[in-house]
Design a protein around this motif. Structure first.
Motif, PDB file in Angstrom:
ATOM      1  N   ALA A 259       0.753  -1.204   0.020  1.00 45.53           N
ATOM      2  CA  ALA A 259      -0.006  -0.199  -0.010  1.00 45.53           C
ATOM      3  C   ALA A 259       0.939   1.324  -0.012  1.00 45.53           C
ATOM      4  O   ALA A 259       0.547   2.240  -0.683  1.00 45.53           O
ATOM      5  N   ALA A 260       1.920   1.273   0.927  1.00 44.82           N
ATOM      6  CA  ALA A 260       2.644   2.426   0.885  1.00 44.82           C
ATOM      7  C   ALA A 260       3.470   2.767  -0.324  1.00 44.82           C
ATOM      8  O   ALA A 260       3.692   3.901  -0.699  1.00 44.82           O
ATOM      9  N   ALA A 261       4.065   1.665  -0.999  1.00 46.28           N
ATOM     10  CA  ALA A 261       4.859   1.702  -2.174  1.00 46.28           C
ATOM     11  C   ALA A 261       3.819   2.459  -3.281  1.00 46.28           C
ATOM     12  O   ALA A 261       4.423   3.144  -4.245  1.00 46.28           O
ATOM     13  N   ILE A 262       2.696   1.791  -3.356  1.00 45.22           N
ATOM     14  CA  ILE A 262       1.836   2.002  -4.406  1.00 45.22           C
ATOM     15  C   ILE A 262       1.517   3.658  -4.453  1.00 45.22           C
ATOM     16  O   ILE A 262       1.421   4.407  -5.013  1.00 45.22           O
ATOM     17  N   ALA A 263       1.360   4.095  -3.009  1.00 47.42           N
ATOM     18  CA  ALA A 263       0.708   5.594  -2.904  1.00 47.42           C
ATOM     19  C   ALA A 263       2.086   6.343  -3.356  1.00 47.42           C
ATOM     20  O   ALA A 263       1.939   7.497  -4.092  1.00 47.42           O
ATOM     21  N   THR A 264       3.171   5.855  -2.944  1.00 52.26           N
ATOM     22  CA  THR A 264       4.292   6.961  -3.293  1.00 52.26           C
ATOM     23  C   THR A 264       4.614   6.965  -4.834  1.00 52.26           C
ATOM     24  O   THR A 264       4.676   7.954  -5.496  1.00 52.26           O
ATOM     25  N   ALA A 265       4.631   5.807  -5.702  1.00 46.96           N
ATOM     26  CA  ALA A 265       4.516   5.790  -6.948  1.00 46.96           C
ATOM     27  C   ALA A 265       3.315   6.537  -7.669  1.00 46.96           C
ATOM     28  O   ALA A 265       3.633   7.321  -8.679  1.00 46.96           O
ATOM     29  N   ARG A 266       2.173   6.309  -7.389  1.00 44.78           N
ATOM     30  CA  ARG A 266       0.993   7.003  -7.814  1.00 44.78           C
ATOM     31  C   ARG A 266       1.124   8.689  -7.489  1.00 44.78           C
ATOM     32  O   ARG A 266       1.030   9.252  -8.776  1.00 44.78           O
ATOM     33  N   ALA A 267       1.629   9.128  -6.435  1.00 46.02           N
ATOM     34  CA  ALA A 267       1.784  10.565  -6.137  1.00 46.02           C
ATOM     35  C   ALA A 267       2.756  11.010  -6.981  1.00 46.02           C
ATOM     36  O   ALA A 267       2.767  12.186  -7.553  1.00 46.02           O
ATOM     37  N   GLU A 268       4.028  10.326  -6.998  1.00 49.99           N
ATOM     38  CA  GLU A 268       5.208  10.944  -7.939  1.00 49.99           C
ATOM     39  C   GLU A 268       4.464  10.856  -9.373  1.00 49.99           C
ATOM     40  O   GLU A 268       4.690  12.070 -10.006  1.00 49.99           O
ATOM     41  N   ALA A 269       3.900  10.018  -9.922  1.00 48.14           N
ATOM     42  CA  ALA A 269       3.414   9.767 -11.235  1.00 48.14           C
ATOM     43  C   ALA A 269       2.336  11.198 -11.415  1.00 48.14           C
ATOM     44  O   ALA A 269       2.505  11.858 -12.533  1.00 48.14           O
ATOM     45  N   ASP A 270       1.439  11.383 -10.420  1.00 50.65           N
ATOM     46  CA  ASP A 270       0.584  12.481 -10.643  1.00 50.65           C
ATOM     47  C   ASP A 270       1.268  14.068 -10.448  1.00 50.65           C
ATOM     48  O   ASP A 270       1.051  14.778 -11.321  1.00 50.65           O
ATOM     49  N   ARG A 271       2.570  13.994  -9.788  1.00 51.01           N
ATOM     50  CA  ARG A 271       3.104  15.156  -9.744  1.00 51.01           C
ATOM     51  C   ARG A 271       3.715  15.449 -11.115  1.00 51.01           C
ATOM     52  O   ARG A 271       3.751  16.673 -11.586  1.00 51.01           O
ATOM     53  N   GLN A 272       4.424  14.201 -11.498  1.00 51.74           N
ATOM     54  CA  GLN A 272       5.021  14.541 -12.693  1.00 51.74           C
ATOM     55  C   GLN A 272       4.244  14.874 -14.029  1.00 51.74           C
ATOM     56  O   GLN A 272       4.609  15.805 -14.986  1.00 51.74           O
ATOM     57  N   THR A 273       3.145  14.236 -14.126  1.00 49.58           N
ATOM     58  CA  THR A 273       2.244  14.306 -15.344  1.00 49.58           C
ATOM     59  C   THR A 273       1.584  15.655 -15.116  1.00 49.58           C
ATOM     60  O   THR A 273       1.346  16.170 -16.161  1.00 49.58           O
ATOM     61  N   ALA A 274       1.173  16.356 -13.951  1.00 47.78           N
ATOM     62  CA  ALA A 274       0.940  17.605 -14.017  1.00 47.78           C
ATOM     63  C   ALA A 274       1.930  18.690 -14.453  1.00 47.78           C
ATOM     64  O   ALA A 274       1.493  19.648 -15.104  1.00 47.78           O
ATOM     65  N   ALA A 275       3.118  18.505 -14.576  1.00 46.74           N
ATOM     66  CA  ALA A 275       4.278  19.343 -14.882  1.00 46.74           C
ATOM     67  C   ALA A 275       4.736  18.769 -16.524  1.00 46.74           C
ATOM     68  O   ALA A 275       5.657  19.435 -17.015  1.00 46.74           O
ATOM     69  N   GLN A 276       4.264  17.746 -17.071  1.00 48.67           N
ATOM     70  CA  GLN A 276       4.773  17.156 -18.242  1.00 48.67           C
ATOM     71  C   GLN A 276       4.281  18.126 -19.261  1.00 48.67           C
ATOM     72  O   GLN A 276       3.537  18.673 -19.531  1.00 48.67           O
ATOM     73  N   ARG A 277       5.540  17.982 -20.308  1.00 49.91           N
ATOM     74  CA  ARG A 277       5.189  19.106 -21.517  1.00 49.91           C
ATOM     75  C   ARG A 277       5.306  17.940 -22.998  1.00 49.91           C
ATOM     76  O   ARG A 277       4.849  18.684 -23.876  1.00 49.91           O
ATOM     77  N   GLN A 278       5.802  16.916 -22.809  1.00 52.80           N
ATOM     78  CA  GLN A 278       5.721  16.136 -24.153  1.00 52.80           C
ATOM     79  C   GLN A 278       4.895  14.972 -23.847  1.00 52.80           C
ATOM     80  O   GLN A 278       5.218  14.382 -22.918  1.00 52.80           O
ATOM     81  N   PHE A 279       3.987  14.649 -24.788  1.00 51.67           N
ATOM     82  CA  PHE A 279       3.252  13.516 -24.865  1.00 51.67           C
ATOM     83  C   PHE A 279       3.445  12.642 -25.949  1.00 51.67           C
ATOM     84  O   PHE A 279       3.319  13.074 -27.240  1.00 51.67           O
ATOM     85  N   ALA A 280       3.052  11.204 -25.950  1.00 54.25           N
ATOM     86  CA  ALA A 280       2.958  10.310 -27.141  1.00 54.25           C
ATOM     87  C   ALA A 280       1.575  10.515 -27.301  1.00 54.25           C
ATOM     88  O   ALA A 280       0.582  10.538 -26.460  1.00 54.25           O
ATOM     89  N   LEU A 281       1.341  10.238 -28.649  1.00 53.27           N
ATOM     90  CA  LEU A 281      -0.171  10.265 -29.112  1.00 53.27           C
ATOM     91  C   LEU A 281      -0.313   9.026 -29.750  1.00 53.27           C
ATOM     92  O   LEU A 281      -1.585   8.524 -30.043  1.00 53.27           O
ATOM     93  N   ALA A 282       0.753   8.250 -30.386  1.00 49.40           N
ATOM     94  CA  ALA A 282       0.348   6.831 -30.974  1.00 49.40           C
ATOM     95  C   ALA A 282       1.911   6.069 -30.841  1.00 49.40           C
ATOM     96  O   ALA A 282       2.945   6.868 -30.489  1.00 49.40           O
ATOM     97  N   TRP A 283       1.519   4.931 -30.723  1.00 51.40           N
ATOM     98  CA  TRP A 283       2.661   4.098 -30.285  1.00 51.40           C
ATOM     99  C   TRP A 283       2.786   2.834 -31.491  1.00 51.40           C
ATOM    100  O   TRP A 283       2.015   2.476 -32.176  1.00 51.40           O
ATOM    101  N   GLN A 284       4.195   2.394 -31.614  1.00 50.79           N
ATOM    102  CA  GLN A 284       4.413   1.117 -32.548  1.00 50.79           C
ATOM    103  C   GLN A 284       5.427   0.331 -31.858  1.00 50.79           C
ATOM    104  O   GLN A 284       6.383   0.583 -31.011  1.00 50.79           O
TER     105      GLN A 284
END
Length: 586
Positions: free
Chosen positions: A320-345
């Motif tokens: 539970a604690a590790a999941i919370a840490t990973a999710r919080a960091e992902a949310d924090r970085q996504t809010a500041a993210q500037r480059q995004f993938a639109l399609a994948w190969q």
């Protein structure tokens, strides 16, 4: 007299008050080849909720068939409030069943798991750090359409529901477009609970092999790196190891380049936002799709699903604690993210090695056509190392603007963004802004409808800086939110499952004004006299394109498009990209 007394004693001994409640599910009562009906399923959960305060059952939106969607919430202290759950620092595990009601293992397994969590003392600790939310049957519509024939490749149960919902939609293609009430209800439920982990239960189609269960995990390269690292290094190894111990070895979802295992090996499944785990990935949620094997008997398929859900819950509680840490960091970085993938190969140069347990694929003459047909020889099992291709690279990317401006006319798009939890602000006055806009230069469209739409692909855009008038009440979507991926992957036209791809903006592709050629001939001639440089461009185009040079209509249309008469909004994508400063918003 003695006989009367004995009869009365027997009646008292067998009175309902002394009878032990029967908590067996319809699956358990039906000798392992029966799945519950929708009415039986909801009644069973309601009965559990009446007997155990840890369980709450409530309606959570509507479905296309007119019946409500239900959620079952299981917590150690009976707390079924999402905000309170987050305050208590509990993770949320969301289990969704019956999106394809002909694949009902999860429906029956979840009923048993819910019962066991409250009745078996040894399982109670699994709820210490986790609240479990269950969607008993997501496709309520299809579950009512019971039959014994439409799953032609499947070994039981005796009766089951139908894949399509009341509008004949496959709900596992509807998450981002939300044509169904079911999908809109799911989006609101998902936003409310913000689960860290999600699982969607299914039955497979396709090849034959030794496994009872295959697994689709959120594609690791599409998931934010902070959460992906936890998934790949901790959670997946624990699930594979745990299921092996339970005698249910797992394999990644069996998707081969050909119809049988060959040198090219297994290929990872790329779930885009139309699919359940593709949608949940937009919110940094770890997602799983369980796929039990269609040819195995129904009873072991349900048991394997039960064991997987039990194991997943146990691991989420432990981590539970590790999941919370990973999710919080992902949310924090996504809010500041500037480059995004639109399609994948798929990167076919990168492969892991996976030890696969299959059956040899062979051919023999078909009794129907006389031609060679494929069959799997269960008398010829094999275990061998094969390549597993599961590395995907971005094929189209976009930089994020500071904000998107969405005119209020596009209400269907705005509603979907809001359901996903994006915070939108509205302009407080009419204003004209110099923004970056796209013009749609080219696209391809499917020749047949797919899930109610003619889907666009291979979209090419031309960005331009244009002065655009916006009205009071138009919407601003700031790109500083954990839900940034939802905005970018729906509002950038080149994204695989963008709202442009699904046809929400098709009206911009049609011209509304045109000309009569005999009238515009004189206008065009005068325009070319006034603008010699335009004449030069026309002549150059004629020299470069013989077909154009032979077509009077094409040349007249070309001049029209260079004139002030041509409508400036034709092929102009209405969502603008704002890179400037503050805006007049509420």
């Amino acid at each position: 007299m003695l006989t009367t007394l004995l009869l009365a004693a027997n009646l008292l001994a067998s009175s309902p008050a002394d009878t032990k409640p029967d908590w067996r599910t319809p699956f358990e009562k039906g000798n392992g080849n029966t799945t519950t009906t929708h009415a039986e399923c909801i009644a069973y959960y309601q009965r559990l909720a009446a007997a155990y305060p840890e369980i709450k059952v409530r309606e959570t939106g509507s479905t296309d068939v007119g019946l409500p969607l239900h959620e079952v919430v299981i917590s150690a202290d009976g707390d079924a409030d999402p905000a309170s759950t987050r305050q208590k620092n509990r993770r949320v595990l969301l289990i969704q069943n019956g999106i394809h009601p002909g694949e009902p293992e999860g429906i029956d397994a979840s009923m048993m798991l819910a019962r066991d969590l409250v009745q078996q003392k040894k399982l109670r600790p699994l709820l210490q750090n986790v609240t479990v939310v269950i969607i008993p049957i997501y496709n309520v519509d299809g579950s009512l359409n019971r039959n014994s024939t439409t799953r032609a490749n499947q070994n039981g149960p005796r009766e089951y529901g139908f894949r399509g919902n009341a509008r004949n939609l496959d709900l596992n293609r509807d998450y981002i477009k939300q044509d169904s009430r079911n999908a809109r209800s799911f989006a609101e439920l998902f936003r409310k609970w913000q689960p860290e982990v999600f699982v969607d239960t299914h039955t497979s189609n396709g090849a034959d092999y030794q496994y009872t269960m295959t697994l689709i995990a959120t594609q690791k390269d599409k998931l934010h790196s902070a959460v992906s690292e936890y998934l790949t290094k901790r959670l997946l190894p624990a699930l594979y190891g745990g299921m092996e111990k339970k005698k249910w070895p797992l394999t990644p979802y069996v998707d081969f380049e050909g119809r049988t295992p060959d040198a090219r090996g297994l290929q990872g499944f790329l779930e885009t936002p139309r699919y359940s785990t593709g949608y949940t990935t937009l919110f940094n949620t770890v997602g799983f799709v369980t796929e039990t094997h269609m040819l195995k008997a129904y009873k072991p398929r349900v048991q394997a699903t039960y064991d997987f859900l039990h194991l997943l819950l146990s691991q989420v509680n432990t981590d539970a604690a590790a999941i919370a840490t990973a999710r919080a960091e992902a949310d924090r970085q996504t809010a500041a993210q500037r480059q995004f993938a639109l399609a994948w190969q798929l990167d076919t140069t990168q492969a892991e090695t996976f030890t696969f347990r299959g059956y040899q694929g062979k051919t023999k003459p078909s009794e129907v056509s006389g031609q060679p047909r494929l069959y799997y020889d269960r008398q010829a099992p094999f275990t061998k190392a094969i390549p597993y291709y599961n590395t995907f690279r971005p094929s189209v990317q976009a930089s994020a603007p500071r904000a998107y401006l969405v005119p209020q006319a596009w209400g269907e798009v705005i509603e979907r963004l809001q359901r996903g939890g994006l915070r939108l602000q509205r302009l407080t006055r009419d204003t004209t802004l110099t923004t970056e806009v796209y013009f749609i230069e080219d696209y391809k469209t499917g020749q047949r409808p797919y899930e109610g739409h003619y889907v666009h692909n291979q979209v090419r855009v031309r960005p331009e800086q244009r002065s655009v008038a916006f009205r009071r009440g138009d919407y601003v979507v700031w790109l500083n939110q954990p839900q940034n991926r939802l905005a970018v992957e729906t509002l950038e036209p080149q994204a695989t499952d963008s709202y442009f791809a699904w046809g929400f903006f098709d009206s911009i592709l049609q011209q509304k004004e045109y000309f009569s050629d005999y009238v515009f001939e004189d206008v065009a001639a005068e325009l070319l006299r006034q603008k010699p440089e335009l004449r030069q461009q026309l002549e150059a185009r004629k020299k470069a394109d013989p077909a154009f040079a032979k077509s009077a209509a094409a040349q007249l249309d070309w001049v029209y498009r260079q004139s002030a008469n041509y409508e400036p909004t034709h092929l102009r994508y209405p969502v603008a990209r704002w890179q400037g400063g503050n805006l007049p918003v509420e």
